[in-house]
Write a protein that holds these residues in place. Sequence first.
Motif, PDB file in Angstrom:
ATOM      1  N   LEU A 102       0.780  -1.171   0.046  1.00  0.00           N
ATOM      2  CA  LEU A 102       0.006  -0.149  -0.054  1.00  0.00           C
ATOM      3  C   LEU A 102       0.774   1.351   0.216  1.00  0.00           C
ATOM      4  O   LEU A 102       0.359   2.229  -0.873  1.00  0.00           O
ATOM      5  CB  LEU A 102      -1.013   0.034   1.183  1.00  0.00           C
ATOM      6  N   PRO A 103       1.922   1.269   0.902  1.00  0.00           N
ATOM      7  CA  PRO A 103       2.763   2.549   0.745  1.00  0.00           C
ATOM      8  C   PRO A 103       3.429   2.809  -0.535  1.00  0.00           C
ATOM      9  O   PRO A 103       3.325   3.793  -1.098  1.00  0.00           O
ATOM     10  CB  PRO A 103       3.873   2.509   1.862  1.00  0.00           C
TER      11      PRO A 103
ATOM     12  N   ASP B  44       0.584   3.989  -3.099  1.00  0.00           N
ATOM     13  CA  ASP B  44       0.229   5.203  -2.833  1.00  0.00           C
ATOM     14  C   ASP B  44       1.520   6.120  -3.551  1.00  0.00           C
ATOM     15  O   ASP B  44       1.240   7.306  -4.093  1.00  0.00           O
ATOM     16  CB  ASP B  44       0.248   5.735  -1.277  1.00  0.00           C
TER      17      ASP B  44
ATOM     18  N   GLU C 248       0.916   6.418  -7.148  1.00  0.00           N
ATOM     19  CA  GLU C 248       0.010   7.142  -7.597  1.00  0.00           C
ATOM     20  C   GLU C 248       0.462   8.494  -7.271  1.00  0.00           C
ATOM     21  O   GLU C 248      -0.088   9.321  -8.542  1.00  0.00           O
ATOM     22  CB  GLU C 248      -1.462   6.797  -6.637  1.00  0.00           C
TER      23      GLU C 248
ATOM     24  N   ARG D  86      -6.881  -0.229  -8.580  1.00  0.00           N
ATOM     25  CA  ARG D  86      -5.945   0.962  -8.437  1.00  0.00           C
ATOM     26  C   ARG D  86      -5.144   1.639  -9.482  1.00  0.00           C
ATOM     27  O   ARG D  86      -4.876   2.515  -9.655  1.00  0.00           O
ATOM     28  CB  ARG D  86      -5.303   0.668  -7.053  1.00  0.00           C
TER      29      ARG D  86
END
Length: 107
Positions: free
Chosen positions: A18-19, A22, A25, A80
């Motif tokens: 997830l990091p 992020d 993105e 995502r």
Amino acid sequence: LPADGGRGDDGDGGVSILPLLDLYEFLAGGDQPDSVRLHTAENCVQFGRAASLLLSTAGDAMSDADADGTAPTIDALVRRVLPLVVATIDDRSWRVRWTAASKFADV
């Protein structure tokens, strides 16, 4: 910094995707300079392969107690990342669009 010091440690000694997602993105975002978005587009295939490997490794090591649906899956990764791929195809920079087109088969 987060409690893990920004390393993305999931608490069990593993690495959370997830990091990284992020950060990817953020770097692929429209507010970044053309050169940053270009490098992000150039590395999208490698990032996807690395993220898939991390998720599959984490999935193999995940216990039944962790299988509550909170861990990211390949499907969640695709949901995502796919909008980011679409955004590169419609980017304002022709270099980013060209790079997305040249990597399209690999994606």
